[in-house]
Design an enzyme around this catalytic site. Sequence first.
Site, PDB file in Angstrom:
ATOM      1  N   GLU A 264      23.695  55.790  57.233  1.00  0.00           N
ATOM      2  CA  GLU A 264      22.298  55.214  57.340  1.00  0.00           C
ATOM      3  C   GLU A 264      22.072  54.511  55.945  1.00  0.00           C
ATOM      4  O   GLU A 264      22.122  54.834  55.031  1.00  0.00           O
ATOM      5  CB  GLU A 264      21.318  56.531  57.454  1.00  0.00           C
ATOM      6  CG  GLU A 264      20.009  55.849  58.022  1.00  0.00           C
ATOM      7  CD  GLU A 264      19.014  56.375  56.967  1.00  0.00           C
ATOM      8  OE1 GLU A 264      18.520  55.512  56.100  1.00  0.00           O
ATOM      9  OE2 GLU A 264      18.566  57.711  56.886  1.00  0.00           O
ATOM     10  N   CYS A 301      13.716  54.967  53.113  1.00  0.00           N
ATOM     11  CA  CYS A 301      14.383  54.212  54.057  1.00  0.00           C
ATOM     12  C   CYS A 301      13.670  53.153  54.808  1.00  0.00           C
ATOM     13  O   CYS A 301      14.002  52.151  55.255  1.00  0.00           O
ATOM     14  CB  CYS A 301      15.742  54.715  54.655  1.00  0.00           C
ATOM     15  SG  CYS A 301      15.127  56.143  55.293  1.00  0.00           S
TER      16      CYS A 301
HETATM   17  P1  NAP Z   1      24.673  55.305  46.795  1.00  0.00           P
HETATM   18  O1  NAP Z   1      25.229  54.125  45.548  1.00  0.00           O
HETATM   19  O2  NAP Z   1      24.989  54.503  48.166  1.00  0.00           O
HETATM   20  O3  NAP Z   1      25.651  56.431  46.700  1.00  0.00           O
HETATM   21  C1  NAP Z   1      25.512  57.265  47.447  1.00  0.00           C
HETATM   22  C2  NAP Z   1      26.711  58.318  47.484  1.00  0.00           C
HETATM   23  O4  NAP Z   1      27.979  57.614  47.843  1.00  0.00           O
HETATM   24  C3  NAP Z   1      26.896  58.857  46.096  1.00  0.00           C
HETATM   25  O5  NAP Z   1      27.519  60.162  46.097  1.00  0.00           O
HETATM   26  C4  NAP Z   1      28.099  58.008  45.609  1.00  0.00           C
HETATM   27  O6  NAP Z   1      28.787  58.431  44.715  1.00  0.00           O
HETATM   28  C5  NAP Z   1      28.934  57.561  47.007  1.00  0.00           C
HETATM   29  N1  NAP Z   1      29.601  56.316  46.653  1.00  0.00           N
HETATM   30  C6  NAP Z   1      28.815  55.068  46.362  1.00  0.00           C
HETATM   31  N2  NAP Z   1      30.099  54.126  46.537  1.00  0.00           N
HETATM   32  C7  NAP Z   1      30.920  54.712  47.289  1.00  0.00           C
HETATM   33  C8  NAP Z   1      32.264  54.169  47.586  1.00  0.00           C
HETATM   34  N3  NAP Z   1      32.227  52.780  47.356  1.00  0.00           N
HETATM   35  N4  NAP Z   1      33.310  54.972  48.131  1.00  0.00           N
HETATM   36  C9  NAP Z   1      33.020  56.201  47.927  1.00  0.00           C
HETATM   37  N5  NAP Z   1      31.743  56.872  47.725  1.00  0.00           N
HETATM   38  C10 NAP Z   1      30.870  56.089  47.291  1.00  0.00           C
HETATM   39  O7  NAP Z   1      23.393  55.726  46.639  1.00  0.00           O
HETATM   40  P2  NAP Z   1      22.339  56.299  45.723  1.00  0.00           P
HETATM   41  O8  NAP Z   1      23.198  56.641  44.599  1.00  0.00           O
HETATM   42  O9  NAP Z   1      21.695  57.308  46.419  1.00  0.00           O
HETATM   43  O10 NAP Z   1      21.352  55.320  45.301  1.00  0.00           O
HETATM   44  C11 NAP Z   1      21.779  54.024  44.980  1.00  0.00           C
HETATM   45  C12 NAP Z   1      21.087  52.974  45.841  1.00  0.00           C
HETATM   46  O11 NAP Z   1      21.287  53.125  47.223  1.00  0.00           O
HETATM   47  C13 NAP Z   1      19.359  53.044  45.449  1.00  0.00           C
HETATM   48  O12 NAP Z   1      19.017  52.199  44.563  1.00  0.00           O
HETATM   49  C14 NAP Z   1      19.079  52.351  46.966  1.00  0.00           C
HETATM   50  O13 NAP Z   1      19.052  50.885  46.906  1.00  0.00           O
HETATM   51  C15 NAP Z   1      20.120  52.815  47.925  1.00  0.00           C
HETATM   52  N6  NAP Z   1      19.620  53.929  48.803  1.00  0.00           N
HETATM   53  C16 NAP Z   1      19.284  53.648  49.997  1.00  0.00           C
HETATM   54  C17 NAP Z   1      18.605  54.647  50.834  1.00  0.00           C
HETATM   55  C18 NAP Z   1      18.127  54.265  52.102  1.00  0.00           C
HETATM   56  O14 NAP Z   1      17.694  55.133  52.937  1.00  0.00           O
HETATM   57  N7  NAP Z   1      18.134  53.357  52.713  1.00  0.00           N
HETATM   58  C19 NAP Z   1      18.563  55.896  50.349  1.00  0.00           C
HETATM   59  C20 NAP Z   1      19.233  56.255  49.200  1.00  0.00           C
HETATM   60  C21 NAP Z   1      19.562  55.117  48.394  1.00  0.00           C
HETATM   61  P3  NAP Z   1      28.643  58.427  43.062  1.00  0.00           P
HETATM   62  O15 NAP Z   1      27.159  58.528  42.974  1.00  0.00           O
HETATM   63  O16 NAP Z   1      29.147  59.973  42.582  1.00  0.00           O
HETATM   64  O17 NAP Z   1      29.368  57.303  42.737  1.00  0.00           O
END
Ligand code: NAP
Length: 525
Positions: A264, A301
Amino acid sequence: MITGKNYIGNSLSAKGTQTYKTVNPKLNSDNEWDFTEATEAEVDEAAQKATEAFAVYKQKTDKERAAFLRAIAEEIEALGQEVIDAYTAESGLPEGRAMGERGRTIGQLNSFAALLEQGDWVQATIDHGDPERTPAPKPDLRKMQIAVGPVAVFGASNFPFAFSTAGGDTASALAAGCPVIVKSHPMHAGTGELVSSAIIKAAEKTGMPDGVFSNLNSKGITVGEQLVKHPAIKAVGFTGSIKAGTALTKLGAGRKEPIPVYAEMGSINPVVILPEALKANGESWAQKYAGSINLGAGQFCTNPGLILGIEGAELDTFGKHLAAALGQQPANCMLHPNIHSSYESGKQKMLDANGTEVLAVALEAEGANDGKPALVKVTADDFLANSELHTEVFGPFSMLVACASKAQLLEVLNTLEGQLTGSLIAEAAEVSAYTDVIDALRSRVGRILFNGVPTGVEVCPAMHHGGPFPSTSDAKFTSVGNDAIYRWVRPVSYQDWPQELLPDALKDGNPLGILRKVDGIYNKA
Ligand code: NAP
């Protein structure tokens, strides 16, 4: 007590050397605890334990798994103030939100328990055989859903309870009969450990096998990648960014045995506001939308990031009202300094983009990580010319797009990527003139709202929280509500099996008393 260790099944373990801390975004300083990242050997151990646990766990009856889920809910409640304090210290979200989200999480667990107690979810379908059929006899066929195997769940940053350790993905996978390995979100590892301890206690109390649940600490992508690639893992649940979700989906699809990654991801949740609604209630809609844009510092989201209308004096007035109402909203603390700085730079890009007019932008905030709300306006011509404007700014930001005509409104809708939600704001009398607009909106989204705001996702069986790519990786499935269970099961058909060897759900006489489709007719007979 937070130890900073991983749960490998029921055992605490910290064999690694890499440690990290979570951040209190309100104080803009580190929290006290040190978390030890899981090693590759610990990932493997958790996966092996999950495989062994699956052999036992899948034999548990629906009622036994329901008792496990209800016990998890009780143990989370029993964590009391300690977990609420960890949640607020690691997320910057207020205590009221923590309590509300804990209640939602407990409610989700209990609702999956109720689903299991009722038993119909297995979708038992029976087509009796007919040995006399000519020219060939008809076999006896009976179909039901069974668990796929161990599932990896990535905790989400923006819902430390409801979409994380014991959130909807974990609850639905455990309900289905799948062991779960959580890749804890690094921003709220302490909250995750406490909730994990509640799950482990519940597993021990209800006689569930060691390995039915594990929780792995990790900051960085290595542990997550190892999990998705591990042959023991049969499906993945993820909530987060489009970048990470897409990378993990590709990783799952590229394995020797490809597996589904139910991701998601991002959404800008278009809102279409029609002319008569602007005339009749523009100011009141502006008030409601200002609250929705800024709710939870915009970190949902379903945040309404795009508002579409047909240009004219009424849309201009609505823009002014929305800007004024947003200006009254407080800047709220965001989840983490990194999410705050991504918001500030994403917002700035939009403020600086070609053709955007700044209607509102808060300049002052008390805390270092407070997300200052902003609203910009752009013509549909400029919007259509620049796909950067179609991207999500995660935080309290929205964009008003002025379309020259209904035809251009349709063109904008047809250009949008897939979304979780779409909202129509309309007066009843004008709806019939916009059926093509409604159809275009519906084609882009998983949930279409009439005269409402998209924030607030009810947990109930009719909810669909999933939309066309890139809002999710598979629009057929929801991550909220009881149907979320269908991500973790697959159908199997039994052909010509003797009664005594069939699962109870498929036996003649219906010993479980569940609703089944028998020879084309639903009944409980
Ligand atoms: P994220 O960057 O998507 O990371 C979520 C999880 O996935 C973290 O545990 C991260 O690990 C891991 N991860 C990230 N890239 C990966 C990869 N290439 N391979 C394997 N694992 C990976 O989200 P976030 O840290 O929660 O927030 C960052 C951004 O995500 C926000 O600024 C926002 O734009 C978006 N977000 C969107 C929603 C939505 O519902 N649409 C919800 C939350 C966040 P690490 O952190 O340990 O690297």
